[in-house]
Design a protein around this motif. Structure first.
Motif, mmCIF file in Angstrom:
data_model
loop_
_atom_site.group_PDB
_atom_site.id
_atom_site.type_symbol
_atom_site.label_atom_id
_atom_site.label_comp_id
_atom_site.label_asym_id
_atom_site.label_seq_id
_atom_site.Cartn_x
_atom_site.Cartn_y
_atom_site.Cartn_z
ATOM 1 N N GLN B 17 0.783 -1.180 0.115
ATOM 2 C CA GLN B 17 0.190 0.033 0.191
ATOM 3 C C GLN B 17 0.751 1.433 0.029
ATOM 4 O OE1 GLN B 17 -3.422 0.317 -0.301
ATOM 5 N NE2 GLN B 17 -3.275 -2.519 -0.439
ATOM 6 N N GLU B 18 0.384 2.738 -0.902
ATOM 7 C CA GLU B 18 0.566 4.006 -0.571
ATOM 8 C C GLU B 18 0.996 4.329 0.655
ATOM 9 O OE1 GLU B 18 0.720 6.784 -3.811
ATOM 10 O OE2 GLU B 18 -0.294 7.825 -2.421
ATOM 11 N N VAL B 19 1.378 5.185 1.097
ATOM 12 C CA VAL B 19 1.378 5.904 2.538
ATOM 13 C C VAL B 19 2.198 7.304 2.567
ATOM 14 C CG1 VAL B 19 1.697 3.983 4.473
ATOM 15 C CG2 VAL B 19 3.244 5.025 3.229
ATOM 16 N N ILE B 20 1.331 7.929 2.413
ATOM 17 C CA ILE B 20 1.797 9.897 2.696
ATOM 18 C C ILE B 20 2.300 9.925 4.871
ATOM 19 C CG2 ILE B 20 1.214 12.078 2.210
ATOM 20 C CD1 ILE B 20 -0.400 10.835 0.165
ATOM 21 N N LEU B 21 3.618 10.090 4.863
ATOM 22 C CA LEU B 21 3.952 10.657 6.029
ATOM 23 C C LEU B 21 3.577 12.354 6.280
ATOM 24 C CD1 LEU B 21 6.349 8.309 7.762
ATOM 25 C CD2 LEU B 21 3.802 8.351 6.981
ATOM 26 N N ARG B 22 3.398 12.621 7.207
ATOM 27 C CA ARG B 22 3.065 14.655 6.990
ATOM 28 C C ARG B 22 3.409 16.146 7.678
ATOM 29 N NH1 ARG B 22 -1.149 14.707 3.032
ATOM 30 N NH2 ARG B 22 -2.540 12.535 2.942
ATOM 31 N N CYS B 23 4.426 16.355 7.519
ATOM 32 C CA CYS B 23 4.981 17.165 8.623
ATOM 33 C C CYS B 23 4.520 18.601 8.113
ATOM 34 C CB CYS B 23 6.495 16.958 8.449
ATOM 35 S SG CYS B 23 7.688 17.530 9.026
ATOM 36 N N VAL B 24 5.082 19.409 8.902
ATOM 37 C CA VAL B 24 4.840 20.800 9.445
ATOM 38 C C VAL B 24 5.584 20.946 9.746
ATOM 39 C CG1 VAL B 24 3.337 22.929 10.145
ATOM 40 C CG2 VAL B 24 2.226 20.781 9.906
ATOM 41 N N PRO B 25 6.905 21.578 9.448
ATOM 42 C CA PRO B 25 7.978 21.953 9.565
ATOM 43 C C PRO B 25 7.638 23.969 10.523
ATOM 44 C CG PRO B 25 8.371 21.525 6.930
ATOM 45 C CD PRO B 25 6.724 21.771 8.031
ATOM 46 N N ILE B 26 8.819 23.543 11.275
ATOM 47 C CA ILE B 26 8.884 25.116 12.021
ATOM 48 C C ILE B 26 9.050 26.855 10.906
ATOM 49 C CG2 ILE B 26 10.245 26.561 13.046
ATOM 50 C CD1 ILE B 26 11.602 24.281 14.594
ATOM 51 N N SER B 27 7.746 27.515 11.003
ATOM 52 C CA SER B 27 7.431 28.525 9.548
ATOM 53 C C SER B 27 8.954 28.864 9.440
ATOM 54 C CB SER B 27 6.485 29.023 10.487
ATOM 55 O OG SER B 27 6.972 30.208 11.458
ATOM 56 N N ASN B 28 9.868 29.511 10.414
ATOM 57 C CA ASN B 28 10.418 30.509 9.446
ATOM 58 C C ASN B 28 11.407 29.661 8.167
ATOM 59 O OD1 ASN B 28 11.972 29.521 11.504
ATOM 60 N ND2 ASN B 28 12.947 31.798 11.494
ATOM 61 N N HIS B 29 11.812 27.930 8.891
ATOM 62 C CA HIS B 29 12.978 27.059 8.598
ATOM 63 C C HIS B 29 12.721 26.896 6.798
ATOM 64 C CE1 HIS B 29 14.073 25.394 12.360
ATOM 65 N NE2 HIS B 29 14.360 26.685 12.373
ATOM 66 N N LEU B 30 13.901 26.795 6.077
ATOM 67 C CA LEU B 30 13.595 26.576 3.876
ATOM 68 C C LEU B 30 14.519 25.246 4.009
ATOM 69 C CD1 LEU B 30 14.330 30.222 3.487
ATOM 70 C CD2 LEU B 30 12.553 29.546 4.116
ATOM 71 N N TYR B 31 14.915 24.504 5.456
ATOM 72 C CA TYR B 31 15.573 23.013 4.981
ATOM 73 C C TYR B 31 14.820 22.597 5.271
ATOM 74 C CZ TYR B 31 19.951 25.128 3.000
ATOM 75 O OH TYR B 31 20.747 26.190 2.537
ATOM 76 N N PHE B 32 14.707 21.514 4.344
ATOM 77 C CA PHE B 32 13.216 19.408 5.472
ATOM 78 C C PHE B 32 14.329 18.458 5.464
ATOM 79 C CE2 PHE B 32 10.669 23.507 6.293
ATOM 80 C CZ PHE B 32 10.779 24.581 4.637
ATOM 81 N N TYR B 33 13.765 17.880 5.924
ATOM 82 C CA TYR B 33 14.608 16.880 6.351
ATOM 83 C C TYR B 33 13.834 15.257 6.673
ATOM 84 C CZ TYR B 33 18.398 20.208 6.511
ATOM 85 O OH TYR B 33 18.890 20.845 6.264
ATOM 86 N N TRP B 34 14.126 14.522 5.536
ATOM 87 C CA TRP B 34 13.311 13.207 6.540
ATOM 88 C C TRP B 34 14.511 12.434 7.133
ATOM 89 C CZ3 TRP B 34 8.581 11.992 8.217
ATOM 90 C CH2 TRP B 34 7.676 13.202 7.073
ATOM 91 N N TYR B 35 14.638 12.109 8.271
ATOM 92 C CA TYR B 35 15.234 10.681 8.764
ATOM 93 C C TYR B 35 14.649 9.471 8.836
ATOM 94 C CZ TYR B 35 19.279 14.137 9.173
ATOM 95 O OH TYR B 35 20.466 14.373 8.711
ATOM 96 N N ARG B 36 15.304 8.482 9.832
ATOM 97 C CA ARG B 36 14.061 7.348 9.651
ATOM 98 C C ARG B 36 15.384 6.727 11.382
ATOM 99 N NH1 ARG B 36 14.020 2.537 4.878
ATOM 100 N NH2 ARG B 36 15.803 1.692 5.730
ATOM 101 N N GLN B 37 14.786 5.689 11.918
ATOM 102 C CA GLN B 37 15.291 4.918 12.457
ATOM 103 C C GLN B 37 14.354 3.412 12.777
ATOM 104 O OE1 GLN B 37 15.094 6.564 15.961
ATOM 105 N NE2 GLN B 37 17.071 5.761 17.206
ATOM 106 N N ILE B 38 15.220 1.900 12.488
ATOM 107 C CA ILE B 38 14.226 1.229 12.711
ATOM 108 C C ILE B 38 14.557 0.773 14.082
ATOM 109 C CG2 ILE B 38 15.094 -0.871 12.223
ATOM 110 C CD1 ILE B 38 15.359 0.151 9.259
ATOM 111 N N LEU B 39 14.203 0.177 14.703
ATOM 112 C CA LEU B 39 13.931 -0.350 15.767
ATOM 113 C C LEU B 39 14.836 -0.485 16.271
ATOM 114 C CD1 LEU B 39 12.129 0.062 18.763
ATOM 115 C CD2 LEU B 39 11.413 -2.885 18.473
ATOM 116 N N GLY B 40 16.190 0.551 17.382
ATOM 117 C CA GLY B 40 17.459 -0.563 17.647
ATOM 118 C C GLY B 40 18.683 -0.091 17.356
#
Lengths: 113, 115
Positions: B17-40
């Motif tokens: 299935q397709e998933v969409i994860l959503r984020c609202v960054p801090i308002s005056n920020h211009l760089y955005f990132y996604w990181y992930r952490q697999i358990l452990g």
């Protein structure tokens, strides 16, 4: 060799103890060094940020960078139970328009009342 | 204090299935990132985004992944066809423009479980 190595612990200390957390790294291009605190099931929270070698103090926290040894440390004085968390070192180089952090594996700290 | 917010906090999906994860960054920020952490495991970089385009991406960020800033406040991560190994905590982060743009501020994460 891993880029960033961090003793995973777990580390357990009594309240009031001085805690020393350490990371070593292999990439000499790293210029910016950070310590994040991560509570269980939460995002990393920026604690300390340093550039290049030297010490930086913020309240009970002191960050130390030794670029010649490729070694960074975080000292916590008068540790409190609320300091119990996983501490992550992170670092990045000076190049590029956006910063890609490389994290250590984290050290789990428990401060016992 | 401004913070990065992520929704949902937990997402359960079926493999493929397709998933969409959503984020609202801090308002005056211009760089955005996604990181992930697999358990452990370590927190791992996925992608950075600036000026409406990807700046850097890791080997993890393959064709199944995409990012978008659909409006002035949201930043999304789409996984087109989820695999079991995509199960992880996904963190959005943002930073400002300038000398301290190495300081990343993270959201609380979305725990993605692929069944």
């Amino acid at each position: 060799q891993k880029e960033v190595e961090q003793d995973p612990g777990p580390l357990s200390v009594p309240e009031g103890a001085i805690v020393s957390l350490n990371c070593t790294y292999s990439n000499s291009a790293f210029q910016y060094f950070m310590w994040y605190r991560q509570y269980s099931r939460k995002g990393p929270e920026l604690l300390m940020y340093t550039y290049s070698s030297g010490n930086k103090e913020d309240g009970r926290f002191t960050a130390q960078v030794d670029k010649s040894s490729k070694y960074i440390s975080l000292f916590i004085r008068d540790s409190q139970p609320s300091d119990s968390a996983t501490y992550l070192c992170a670092m990045t180089d000076r190049y590029g328009s956006a910063r890609q952090l490389t994290f250590g594996s984290g050290t789990q700290l428990t401060v016992l009342p | 204090e401004p913070e990065v917010t992520q929704t949902p906090s937990h997402q359960v999906t079926q493999m493929g299935q397709e998933v969409i994860l959503r984020c609202v960054p801090i308002s005056n920020h211009l760089y955005f990132y996604w990181y992930r952490q697999i358990l452990g495991q370590k927190v791992e970089f996925l992608v950075s985004f600036y000026n409406n385009e990807i700046s850097e991406k890791s080997e993890i960020f393959d064709d199944q992944f995409s990012v978008e800033r659909p409006d002035g406040s949201n930043f999304t991560l789409k996984i087109r066809s989820t695999k079991l190994e995509d199960s992880a905590m996904y963190f959005c982060a943002s930073s400002d423009l300038g000398k301290t743009n190495e300081k990343l501020f993270f959201g609380s994460g979305t725990q993605l479980s692929v069944l």
